[in-house]
Design a protein around this motif. Structure first.
Motif, PDB file in Angstrom:
ATOM      1  N   PRO A  13     104.615  55.410 102.392  1.00  0.00           N
ATOM      2  CA  PRO A  13     104.954  54.574 103.656  1.00  0.00           C
ATOM      3  C   PRO A  13     103.930  53.971 104.322  1.00  0.00           C
ATOM      4  O   PRO A  13     102.777  54.446 104.631  1.00  0.00           O
ATOM      5  CB  PRO A  13     105.863  55.548 104.242  1.00  0.00           C
ATOM      6  N   THR A  14     104.274  52.831 105.115  1.00  0.00           N
ATOM      7  CA  THR A  14     103.029  52.245 105.964  1.00  0.00           C
ATOM      8  C   THR A  14     103.373  52.796 107.508  1.00  0.00           C
ATOM      9  O   THR A  14     104.568  53.198 107.639  1.00  0.00           O
ATOM     10  CB  THR A  14     103.174  50.763 106.084  1.00  0.00           C
ATOM     11  N   LYS A  15     102.420  52.983 108.083  1.00  0.00           N
ATOM     12  CA  LYS A  15     102.432  53.328 109.417  1.00  0.00           C
ATOM     13  C   LYS A  15     102.914  51.994 110.524  1.00  0.00           C
ATOM     14  O   LYS A  15     102.252  51.060 110.202  1.00  0.00           O
ATOM     15  CB  LYS A  15     101.023  53.765 109.932  1.00  0.00           C
ATOM     16  N   ASP A  16     103.769  52.227 111.257  1.00  0.00           N
ATOM     17  CA  ASP A  16     104.220  51.094 111.975  1.00  0.00           C
ATOM     18  C   ASP A  16     102.959  50.690 112.753  1.00  0.00           C
ATOM     19  O   ASP A  16     102.232  51.328 113.437  1.00  0.00           O
ATOM     20  CB  ASP A  16     105.174  51.727 113.155  1.00  0.00           C
ATOM     21  N   GLY A  17     102.805  49.349 112.927  1.00  0.00           N
ATOM     22  CA  GLY A  17     101.864  48.662 113.637  1.00  0.00           C
ATOM     23  C   GLY A  17     100.414  48.392 113.107  1.00  0.00           C
ATOM     24  O   GLY A  17      99.568  47.778 113.478  1.00  0.00           O
ATOM     25  N   GLU A  18     100.224  49.278 111.898  1.00  0.00           N
ATOM     26  CA  GLU A  18      99.058  49.253 111.007  1.00  0.00           C
ATOM     27  C   GLU A  18      98.904  47.963 109.952  1.00  0.00           C
ATOM     28  O   GLU A  18      99.714  47.767 109.275  1.00  0.00           O
ATOM     29  CB  GLU A  18      98.760  50.616 110.309  1.00  0.00           C
ATOM     30  N   SER A  19      97.966  47.242 110.564  1.00  0.00           N
ATOM     31  CA  SER A  19      97.625  45.920 109.575  1.00  0.00           C
ATOM     32  C   SER A  19      97.030  46.576 108.213  1.00  0.00           C
ATOM     33  O   SER A  19      96.715  47.691 108.007  1.00  0.00           O
ATOM     34  CB  SER A  19      96.717  45.074 110.125  1.00  0.00           C
ATOM     35  N   ARG A  23      94.498  49.528 107.338  1.00  0.00           N
ATOM     36  CA  ARG A  23      94.641  50.742 106.582  1.00  0.00           C
ATOM     37  C   ARG A  23      93.531  50.712 105.356  1.00  0.00           C
ATOM     38  O   ARG A  23      93.045  51.754 104.905  1.00  0.00           O
ATOM     39  CB  ARG A  23      95.951  50.361 105.709  1.00  0.00           C
TER      40      ARG A  23
END
Length: 64
Positions: A13-19, A23
């Motif tokens: 999963p991606t982190k919220d707000g991370e471009s 990353r």
């Protein structure tokens, strides 16, 4: 997903707000530029043949 028993893909999963850029930097897969901005513009003069004319001349020399 595996290919002959070797892992070839990992879904996380991606982190919220991370471009994507942030990353990649945090993973060590991208190194940010050391300087900000673009280099100075290159100015060309009208002296000499154009690039197309120079290339045509080089090709003519190869043929004859």
């Amino acid at each position: 997903m595996t290919d002959h028993g070797k892992h070839v893909l990992r879904l996380v999963p991606t982190k919220d707000g991370e471009s994507v850029r942030d990353r990649l930097v945090s993973e060590g897969r991208l190194r940010p530029a050391l300087t900000a901005g673009l280099p100075a513009a290159i100015s060309f003069t009208d002296e000499g043949p154009s690039p197309s004319e120079a290339l045509a001349g080089l090709r003519d020399e190869e043929r004859y």
